[in-house]
Design an enzyme around this catalytic site. Structure first.
Site, PDB file in Angstrom:
ATOM      1  N   SER A  11       0.380  -1.722  -0.054  1.00  0.00           N
ATOM      2  CA  SER A  11       0.234   0.147   0.310  1.00  0.00           C
ATOM      3  C   SER A  11       0.917   1.280  -0.005  1.00  0.00           C
ATOM      4  CB  SER A  11      -1.078   0.021   1.411  1.00  0.00           C
ATOM      5  OG  SER A  11      -0.444   0.304   2.059  1.00  0.00           O
ATOM      6  N   GLY A  12       2.285   0.744  -0.579  1.00  0.00           N
ATOM      7  CA  GLY A  12       3.045   2.348  -0.560  1.00  0.00           C
ATOM      8  C   GLY A  12       2.699   3.664  -1.785  1.00  0.00           C
ATOM      9  N   ASN A  13       3.670   4.124  -2.334  1.00  0.00           N
ATOM     10  CA  ASN A  13       3.263   4.326  -3.421  1.00  0.00           C
ATOM     11  C   ASN A  13       3.463   3.834  -4.924  1.00  0.00           C
ATOM     12  OD1 ASN A  13       4.105   7.034  -1.744  1.00  0.00           O
ATOM     13  ND2 ASN A  13       6.457   7.301  -2.409  1.00  0.00           N
ATOM     14  N   ILE A  14       3.843   3.520  -4.745  1.00  0.00           N
ATOM     15  CA  ILE A  14       3.877   2.541  -6.296  1.00  0.00           C
ATOM     16  C   ILE A  14       2.305   1.709  -5.996  1.00  0.00           C
ATOM     17  CG2 ILE A  14       3.616   0.410  -8.329  1.00  0.00           C
ATOM     18  CD1 ILE A  14       7.313   0.668  -6.474  1.00  0.00           C
ATOM     19  N   CYS A 129      12.005  -0.012 -13.116  1.00  0.00           N
ATOM     20  CA  CYS A 129      11.017   1.532 -13.746  1.00  0.00           C
ATOM     21  C   CYS A 129      12.747   1.693 -14.724  1.00  0.00           C
ATOM     22  CB  CYS A 129      11.199   2.343 -12.521  1.00  0.00           C
ATOM     23  SG  CYS A 129      13.153   2.620 -11.420  1.00  0.00           S
ATOM     24  N   GLY A 163      11.189   5.387  -2.185  1.00  0.00           N
ATOM     25  CA  GLY A 163      10.819   5.156  -1.510  1.00  0.00           C
ATOM     26  C   GLY A 163      11.458   4.088  -0.648  1.00  0.00           C
ATOM     27  N   PRO A 164      11.097   3.326   0.927  1.00  0.00           N
ATOM     28  CA  PRO A 164      12.470   2.843   1.141  1.00  0.00           C
ATOM     29  C   PRO A 164      12.136   1.171   0.428  1.00  0.00           C
ATOM     30  CG  PRO A 164      10.499   3.544   2.886  1.00  0.00           C
ATOM     31  CD  PRO A 164      10.222   4.292   1.051  1.00  0.00           C
ATOM     32  N   THR A 166      11.921   0.769  -3.057  1.00  0.00           N
ATOM     33  CA  THR A 166      13.406   1.199  -3.823  1.00  0.00           C
ATOM     34  C   THR A 166      14.823   1.282  -3.316  1.00  0.00           C
ATOM     35  OG1 THR A 166      11.717   2.661  -5.185  1.00  0.00           O
ATOM     36  CG2 THR A 166      14.042   2.947  -6.023  1.00  0.00           C
ATOM     37  N   ASN A 288       9.575   7.206 -12.352  1.00  0.00           N
ATOM     38  CA  ASN A 288       9.680   6.066 -12.216  1.00  0.00           C
ATOM     39  C   ASN A 288       8.824   5.395 -12.110  1.00  0.00           C
ATOM     40  OD1 ASN A 288      11.145   8.015 -10.624  1.00  0.00           O
ATOM     41  ND2 ASN A 288      11.425   6.645  -9.328  1.00  0.00           N
TER      42      ASN A 288
END
Length: 313
Positions: A11-14, A129, A163-164, A166, A288
């Site tokens: 449920s993070g950015n991606i 990415c 983010g963490p 990546t 990305n």
């Protein structure tokens, strides 16, 4: 019209960006669940507001959801290590898995190159990415020449868009992208570099691709590049060449040494791209992340369309 239910683990950015894309733009998919491990994450909160079933208990909580059995496709936007565990459980239940981590259990899949070829695979990997952005250009050169000796990519992204997940997978990014340059792009040797740019204001994703080829003319290579750019733009509108394609003849008086191959001559091609995100959930500079979620959605939508057509027949 019936749609294929899908779920997102992570449920993070991606994961959050992918959810918004599915809700707004998917042709054959509908959200069935958002799965996370942080009960306070914005992604889970946003999903709940959109009436998407949620769980903060990870894969175990997902398996317990009342509608789990109705979900056909699962996107995994966690980490390479977590994906290995998640995939093993999902495969037991016959789920179609779209892997957005560098785990690379299933075949590397880039929609514009081999999206159709991998439709029947139970698990497909979306590379990285940088791979989604640059390997189409490697492939464009490869199909316009007799031999593609070398492909190198430098992906520069805003540190704010890393983010963490990546940052924890940098080594996997390099290894996975380098391998995909060879297996999907068609280069005999591949190399990948990623740069986290701390500039303020944040910069849009920029990619530089270098290739060394033999047996291809400049006009054919440039034409092939422009054709592939146009195809990628169908699912990533912000994908574009930053400047004209550059060429340099590498002669016998100054050959390039390629590790594992030796001294080589040929035509050096330099391609410079930028990828602007659609800003569905994240800022436009996070191209990305946008190209990963867009590629994953394009792949899943294609598979779902095939499934619906089969059921309707």
């Amino acid at each position: 019209m019936a749609l294929v239910k899908c779920a997102i683990i992570g449920s993070g950015n991606i994961g959050s960006d992918l959810m918004i894309k599915i809700i707004r733009t998917a042709k054959n998919l509908e959200m069935g669940a958002m799965v996370g491990i942080d009960p306070d994450s914005d992604g889970l909160a946003r999903a709940a507001r959109l009436n998407v079933p949620v769980t903060h208990e990870g894969i175990d909580g997902f398996l317990k959801l009342p509608n789990y059995k109705d979900i056909k496709i699962v996107f995994d936007a966690t980490s390479a290590k977590a994906h290995i565990h998640n995939n093993a459980l999902l495969q037991k239940d016959g789920k179609k898995v779209i892997d957005l981590t560098p785990a690379a259990i299933g075949p590397f899949t880039i929609p514009v190159i081999n999206g159709d070829a991998n439709l029947d695979e139970p698990n497909v990997n979306m590379v990285t990415c940088g791979g989604q952005a640059t390997i189409p250009m490697i492939y464009a050169v490869r199909r316009a020449c007799k031999r593609l000796i070398y492909g190198e990519i430098v992906a520069s992204i805003s540190s704010k868009s890393a983010g963490p997940g990546t940052r924890a997978n940098i080594e996997e990014f390099i290894e996975t992208t380098s391998k995909a340059i060879e297996t999907v792009g068609g280069a005999e040797r591949g190399k990948a570099i990623i740069v986290l740019n701390p500039a303020e204001p944040p910069l849009i994703m920029r990619d530089t691709i270098f290739t060394l080829s033999q047996g291809g003319d400049k006009e054919a290579i440039e034409r092939s590049i422009h054709e592939i750019v146009a195809q990628v733009q169908k699912y990533v509108p912000g994908y574009r060449l930053k400047q004209n394609v550059q060429f340099e003849n590498i002669g016998g008086n100054a050959p390039i040494r390629i590790p594992g191959i030796g001294l080589c001559t040929g035509l050096k091609t330099t391609i410079m791209l930028e990828v602007e995100g659609a800003a569905h959930y994240l800022p436009a500079y996070a191209g990305n992340l946008d190209i990963m979620t867009s590629a994953a959605l394009a792949t899943a939508d294609l598979w779902a369309g095939k499934l619906l057509a089969k059921e309707a027949a």
